[in-house]
Design a protein around this motif. Sequence first.
Motif, PDB file in Angstrom:
ATOM      1  N   ALA A   1      15.899   3.164   1.260  1.00 30.07           N
ATOM      2  CA  ALA A   1      16.385   1.775   1.332  1.00 30.07           C
ATOM      3  C   ALA A   1      16.032   1.094   2.663  1.00 30.07           C
ATOM      4  CB  ALA A   1      17.898   1.762   1.132  1.00 30.07           C
ATOM      5  N   GLN A   2      15.444   1.812   3.608  1.00 35.04           N
ATOM      6  CA  GLN A   2      15.117   1.199   4.908  1.00 35.04           C
ATOM      7  C   GLN A   2      14.022   0.139   4.742  1.00 35.04           C
ATOM      8  OE1 GLN A   2      16.904   2.250   7.777  1.00 35.04           O
ATOM      9  NE2 GLN A   2      17.993   3.204   6.071  1.00 35.04           N
TER      10      GLN A   2
ATOM     11  N   GLN B   1       0.825  -1.213   0.000  1.00 36.50           N
ATOM     12  CA  GLN B   1       0.000   0.000   0.000  1.00 36.50           C
ATOM     13  C   GLN B   1       0.856   1.259   0.000  1.00 36.50           C
ATOM     14  OE1 GLN B   1      -3.384   0.080   0.010  1.00 36.50           O
ATOM     15  NE2 GLN B   1      -3.399  -2.164  -0.116  1.00 36.50           N
ATOM     16  N   TRP B   2       1.969   1.184   0.728  1.00 36.07           N
ATOM     17  CA  TRP B   2       2.736   2.393   1.020  1.00 36.07           C
ATOM     18  C   TRP B   2       4.154   2.302   0.472  1.00 36.07           C
ATOM     19  CZ3 TRP B   2       0.272   6.593   2.974  1.00 36.07           C
ATOM     20  CH2 TRP B   2      -0.937   6.406   3.618  1.00 36.07           C
ATOM     21  N   SER B   3       4.298   2.352  -0.841  1.00 30.72           N
ATOM     22  CA  SER B   3       5.629   2.533  -1.419  1.00 30.72           C
ATOM     23  C   SER B   3       5.454   3.222  -2.765  1.00 30.72           C
ATOM     24  CB  SER B   3       6.359   1.201  -1.592  1.00 30.72           C
ATOM     25  OG  SER B   3       5.726   0.432  -2.565  1.00 30.72           O
ATOM     26  N   PRO B   4       6.399   4.078  -3.142  1.00 33.74           N
ATOM     27  CA  PRO B   4       6.199   4.882  -4.362  1.00 33.74           C
ATOM     28  C   PRO B   4       6.208   4.033  -5.635  1.00 33.74           C
ATOM     29  CG  PRO B   4       8.403   5.250  -3.456  1.00 33.74           C
ATOM     30  CD  PRO B   4       7.661   4.415  -2.456  1.00 33.74           C
ATOM     31  N   GLU B   5       6.763   2.815  -5.565  1.00 31.49           N
ATOM     32  CA  GLU B   5       6.769   1.934  -6.751  1.00 31.49           C
ATOM     33  C   GLU B   5       5.398   1.310  -6.987  1.00 31.49           C
ATOM     34  OE1 GLU B   5       8.825   1.530  -4.205  1.00 31.49           O
ATOM     35  OE2 GLU B   5      10.903   1.623  -4.924  1.00 31.49           O
ATOM     36  N   LYS B   6       4.635   1.067  -5.881  1.00 28.31           N
ATOM     37  CA  LYS B   6       3.382   0.319  -6.018  1.00 28.31           C
ATOM     38  C   LYS B   6       2.132   1.149  -5.743  1.00 28.31           C
ATOM     39  CE  LYS B   6       5.393  -4.087  -4.580  1.00 28.31           C
ATOM     40  NZ  LYS B   6       5.465  -5.039  -3.488  1.00 28.31           N
TER      41      LYS B   6
ATOM     42  N   ASP C   1      15.800   4.920  -7.952  1.00 24.66           N
ATOM     43  CA  ASP C   1      16.642   5.058  -9.148  1.00 24.66           C
ATOM     44  C   ASP C   1      16.204   6.220 -10.030  1.00 24.66           C
ATOM     45  OD1 ASP C   1      17.938   2.798  -8.394  1.00 24.66           O
ATOM     46  OD2 ASP C   1      16.587   1.468  -9.514  1.00 24.66           O
ATOM     47  N   ASP C   2      14.933   6.570  -9.946  1.00 25.17           N
ATOM     48  CA  ASP C   2      14.405   7.601 -10.825  1.00 25.17           C
ATOM     49  C   ASP C   2      13.333   8.385 -10.062  1.00 25.17           C
ATOM     50  OD1 ASP C   2      13.274   9.170 -12.713  1.00 25.17           O
ATOM     51  OD2 ASP C   2      12.814   7.561 -14.145  1.00 25.17           O
TER      52      ASP C   2
END
Length: 498
Positions: A467-468, A263-268, A279-280
């Motif tokens: 990265a945590q 739910q809580w990550s900028p990739e997903k 990376d971007d």
Amino acid sequence: MEQQRKILMISSEMAPLIKTGGLGDVVGALPAEFIRRGCDVRVVIPKYSDCRLNGYHVEKVVEPMGVGMGNGQEWCSAFKVVTETAIPVYLVEHHRFFSRPGLYHDSGMNDYPDNPRRFGFFTRAALQLCRDLNFRPDVVHAHDWQTALAPAYLKLWDWNSPVLGQAASVLTIHNAAYQGIYPGVHYNYLGLGWRNFVPDKFETYDHVHFLKGGIYYADVVNTVSPGYAREISAPYSPYGLAPPLSNKGVDFLGILNGVDYDQWSPEKDGVIPERYSSDDLRGKKACKRALQKHFHLEERDEVPLVGSIGRFVHQKGYHLLAGIIDAALENMDFQFVILGTGDNTLERFFGGLSARRPGRVGSHIGFSNDLAHIIEAGCDFFLMPSMYEPCGLNQMYSLRYGTLPIVRATGGLDDTVVNYDENTGGGTGFKYYDAVPDALYHTLEWALRTYYERPGHMNQLIARAMAQDFSWEKSAGEYLKVYDRAIENKKRYDTLFL
Ligand code: ADP
């Protein structure tokens, strides 16, 4: 090789069926992780009128169920649903106790006066359900004062039960400010025995103290961060729990809550306008612009944007922020957005701030999950000025979104944020120690100066923050170790009576 444990979780909340706070999130997420590891886990909650059961197949599994209390038998029924994450959840239906609005209080925020009976009964009913279903748990895991009597019932009532006699107990404290202290007149109903109405166990100034009794009888007690564990067991801790918690020795510890990174990550993230990764970071810029548009802020890339989300209660320290935000906006070039509800005075203050500082401040008084995601993604810094914080989720979310937390070093905030080191560029955020407005003001200033003057260090901080790993997987592993320890302790306890 991990043991595939049989676990009974007893809780007054569980997301997504019924939740008022972090307790509900933990009980919603942790069992799913155990199931993934092959454990047999069952959760028991009360069947409140407010439970969200639409869309579930609700099956009646026991009726009637007799539950022995101190002054006789209560009658109830038990239902079962299986969640999307495959967790079997049992709901105890008792109309007099749970068919009413809310969980713990009425709409006027008055605590229901029969709460000790409601939750004492519920806890015994959850154990009775094991007998009726012939479910023999290795561990009974109770949460907060509401179910803190489970360890006591196991040792006082169920010690020779073929179903429950072997079960070890773990008690998790999610917030030590709520201890369940009620007039002694309720004690007899709970059926805990008058010889146990003593200060070491249940008695506190003629009142019955649920949490203290639970701590006494549990095989292991934990709270939701190592830092908070140290704080609430320290001498002179304001909670009055230092003696019972210190008595537990190594059997009292802290385990951080996990984050649901699906739910809580900028990739997903399915809500934010543009996804991104470490990376971007181009998507993060787009999120910042969207947030500025949403709140009618000046659309500038170079200005730092500071956000905050939370309940306006004393714990969260917004009264300190209210004391410095105007001076900070006068003296420093940054934008500020805030999302929250709670205390009326703070709602009026922060609600009015955007009108007084147009283009610089955006405020949304209310609850909005979507906006919470966009704030986490679109800001450069995330502010949590908490007076105390058992674990805290928002700082862990903001780390993953590369939104550097500015926090008071307390409880879980201190455990999860590493302070910036100007010499090396190390750390993951900015911390201050004293809960006073000046410390907050100058730490905000420190963060903003770093933003403007040390872009190289900022990039290092952001990369390290993203990265945590505070995943549930990690926390669940620690809970399983705690269960092992509780089982050892229970075996040792049982030999005392041979
Ligand atoms: P607590 O459980 O003490 O409220 P946490 O930081 O552990 O604090 O968790 C708070 C959670 O509730 C976070 O997911 C946060 O985003 C969310 N939240 C709090 N207030 C609001 C709000 N007004 N709108 C949307 N989400 C909110």
